[in-house]
Design a protein around this motif. Structure first.
Motif, mmCIF file in Angstrom:
data_model
loop_
_atom_site.group_PDB
_atom_site.id
_atom_site.type_symbol
_atom_site.label_atom_id
_atom_site.label_comp_id
_atom_site.label_asym_id
_atom_site.label_seq_id
_atom_site.Cartn_x
_atom_site.Cartn_y
_atom_site.Cartn_z
ATOM 1 N N ALA A 3 0.825 -1.211 0.000
ATOM 2 C CA ALA A 3 0.000 0.000 0.000
ATOM 3 C C ALA A 3 0.856 1.257 0.000
ATOM 4 O O ALA A 3 0.503 2.251 -0.640
ATOM 5 C CB ALA A 3 -0.922 -0.005 1.219
ATOM 6 N N LEU A 4 1.981 1.232 0.698
ATOM 7 C CA LEU A 4 2.887 2.386 0.692
ATOM 8 C C LEU A 4 3.476 2.601 -0.700
ATOM 9 O O LEU A 4 3.618 3.738 -1.149
ATOM 10 C CB LEU A 4 3.995 2.203 1.716
ATOM 11 C CG LEU A 4 3.560 2.235 3.178
ATOM 12 C CD1 LEU A 4 4.742 1.933 4.088
ATOM 13 C CD2 LEU A 4 2.939 3.563 3.532
ATOM 14 N N LEU A 5 3.819 1.510 -1.374
ATOM 15 C CA LEU A 5 4.319 1.638 -2.748
ATOM 16 C C LEU A 5 3.235 2.200 -3.666
ATOM 17 O O LEU A 5 3.511 3.048 -4.510
ATOM 18 C CB LEU A 5 4.797 0.279 -3.261
ATOM 19 C CG LEU A 5 6.067 -0.275 -2.637
ATOM 20 C CD1 LEU A 5 6.336 -1.684 -3.155
ATOM 21 C CD2 LEU A 5 7.252 0.623 -2.932
ATOM 22 N N PHE A 6 2.002 1.726 -3.496
ATOM 23 C CA PHE A 6 0.899 2.243 -4.293
ATOM 24 C C PHE A 6 0.687 3.725 -4.021
ATOM 25 O O PHE A 6 0.395 4.494 -4.930
ATOM 26 C CB PHE A 6 -0.392 1.490 -3.985
ATOM 27 C CG PHE A 6 -0.483 0.128 -4.612
ATOM 28 C CD1 PHE A 6 0.382 -0.274 -5.607
ATOM 29 C CD2 PHE A 6 -1.464 -0.756 -4.211
ATOM 30 C CE1 PHE A 6 0.291 -1.528 -6.181
ATOM 31 C CE2 PHE A 6 -1.572 -2.004 -4.773
ATOM 32 C CZ PHE A 6 -0.700 -2.394 -5.762
ATOM 33 N N ASN A 7 0.830 4.146 -2.763
ATOM 34 C CA ASN A 7 0.590 5.529 -2.404
ATOM 35 C C ASN A 7 1.665 6.467 -2.945
ATOM 36 O O ASN A 7 1.385 7.592 -3.308
ATOM 37 C CB ASN A 7 0.486 5.660 -0.887
ATOM 38 C CG ASN A 7 0.113 7.049 -0.455
ATOM 39 O OD1 ASN A 7 0.944 7.788 0.048
ATOM 40 N ND2 ASN A 7 -1.141 7.417 -0.686
ATOM 41 N N HIS A 8 2.896 5.992 -3.011
ATOM 42 C CA HIS A 8 3.992 6.857 -3.475
ATOM 43 C C HIS A 8 4.189 6.831 -4.979
ATOM 44 O O HIS A 8 4.817 7.722 -5.526
ATOM 45 C CB HIS A 8 5.303 6.475 -2.777
ATOM 46 C CG HIS A 8 5.354 6.928 -1.355
ATOM 47 N ND1 HIS A 8 5.355 8.252 -0.997
ATOM 48 C CD2 HIS A 8 5.390 6.236 -0.204
ATOM 49 C CE1 HIS A 8 5.404 8.361 0.309
ATOM 50 N NE2 HIS A 8 5.405 7.149 0.821
ATOM 51 N N SER A 9 3.663 5.820 -5.646
ATOM 52 C CA SER A 9 3.819 5.744 -7.090
ATOM 53 C C SER A 9 2.454 5.528 -7.735
ATOM 54 O O SER A 9 1.908 4.421 -7.691
ATOM 55 C CB SER A 9 4.768 4.592 -7.457
ATOM 56 O OG SER A 9 4.765 4.398 -8.845
ATOM 57 N N THR A 62 -4.397 1.122 1.016
ATOM 58 C CA THR A 62 -4.225 2.049 -0.106
ATOM 59 C C THR A 62 -5.371 3.051 -0.163
ATOM 60 O O THR A 62 -5.141 4.256 -0.339
ATOM 61 C CB THR A 62 -4.143 1.273 -1.436
ATOM 62 O OG1 THR A 62 -3.055 0.354 -1.368
ATOM 63 C CG2 THR A 62 -3.948 2.207 -2.608
ATOM 64 N N LEU A 63 -6.590 2.564 0.016
ATOM 65 C CA LEU A 63 -7.735 3.480 0.017
ATOM 66 C C LEU A 63 -7.633 4.481 1.171
ATOM 67 O O LEU A 63 -7.942 5.656 1.016
ATOM 68 C CB LEU A 63 -9.038 2.694 0.111
ATOM 69 C CG LEU A 63 -9.396 1.851 -1.106
ATOM 70 C CD1 LEU A 63 -10.636 1.014 -0.839
ATOM 71 C CD2 LEU A 63 -9.591 2.725 -2.323
ATOM 72 N N GLY A 64 -7.178 4.009 2.330
ATOM 73 C CA GLY A 64 -7.026 4.910 3.472
ATOM 74 C C GLY A 64 -5.933 5.939 3.272
ATOM 75 O O GLY A 64 -6.103 7.118 3.609
ATOM 76 N N LEU A 65 -4.802 5.522 2.725
ATOM 77 C CA LEU A 65 -3.704 6.452 2.486
ATOM 78 C C LEU A 65 -4.076 7.494 1.434
ATOM 79 O O LEU A 65 -3.611 8.636 1.486
ATOM 80 C CB LEU A 65 -2.445 5.701 2.061
ATOM 81 C CG LEU A 65 -1.770 4.859 3.140
ATOM 82 C CD1 LEU A 65 -0.654 4.022 2.543
ATOM 83 C CD2 LEU A 65 -1.247 5.724 4.265
#
Length: 179
Positions: A3-9, A62-65
């Motif tokens: 999810a962190l990778l999805f949020n940053h890219s 991911t939805l939360g971030l």
């Protein structure tokens, strides 16, 4: 981490997030043969449970971030906060209700996935586990034992959900009520 990778890219999110959602909503029994080809016999059940929990958690996180208020994100940027500070003080606290909601869903999915994977892997005849008891009781027409195993599975699901719901209430300060 996914999810962190999805949020940053955004490029990574747009290319891989649909596959994560598709795998999350696909029944375990449908993807079990694919995973059996990829893993050894001893790791089959654990692999199915792990994949389902990770996907559920990754989608909700991911939805939360991504649900962070744009004005607050702009304020953090205005004050020169680093990516780590923005993540720790803004994005993770805002995403916490989503993360804990995903954990509650993943708890139930992992219990269902464990039983279905045990039956699908063929280890239900190994002599242990609730899936073995359910299958054995069905073959022998021992209905009371089958209902006892199903009752234990239901009780385990209720306990898992209840503990995760209490964790949600504790972490989110009662603002996230369980209904």
């Amino acid at each position: 981490m996914l999810a962190l990778l999805f949020n940053h890219s955004k490029w990574l999110e747009y290319s891989l997030f649909p596959y994560a959602v598709i795998l999350q909503v696909t029944p375990v029994i449908a993807i079990a043969p694919l995973l059996f080809d990829l893993s050894a016999a001893a790791n089959r059940r654990g692999r199915l449970r792990l994949d389902r929990r990770l996907l559920s958690g990754a989608v909700h996180t991911t939805l939360g971030l991504n649900s962070v208020d744009r004005n607050l994100a702009g304020l953090f940027q205005l004050y020169g906060a680093s990516r780590i500070q923005t993540l720790a003080y803004l994005k993770l606290p805002a995403a916490l209700p989503f993360i804990l909601g995903g954990l509650r869903i993943a708890g139930g999915l992992s219990l269902i996935g464990a039983v279905v994977a045990e039956i699908a892997a063929g280890t239900a005849g190994a002599g242990s586990g609730l899936a073995y008891r359910i299958a054995e009781s069905g073959y022998r027409l021992n209905i009371p034992r089958m209902f006892a195993a199903l009752l234990l599975l239901s009780a385990a699901g209720i306990v898992i959900y209840g503990l995760l719901a209490l964790t949600s209430i504790w972490c989110c300060g009662g603002g996230m009520r369980v209904r």
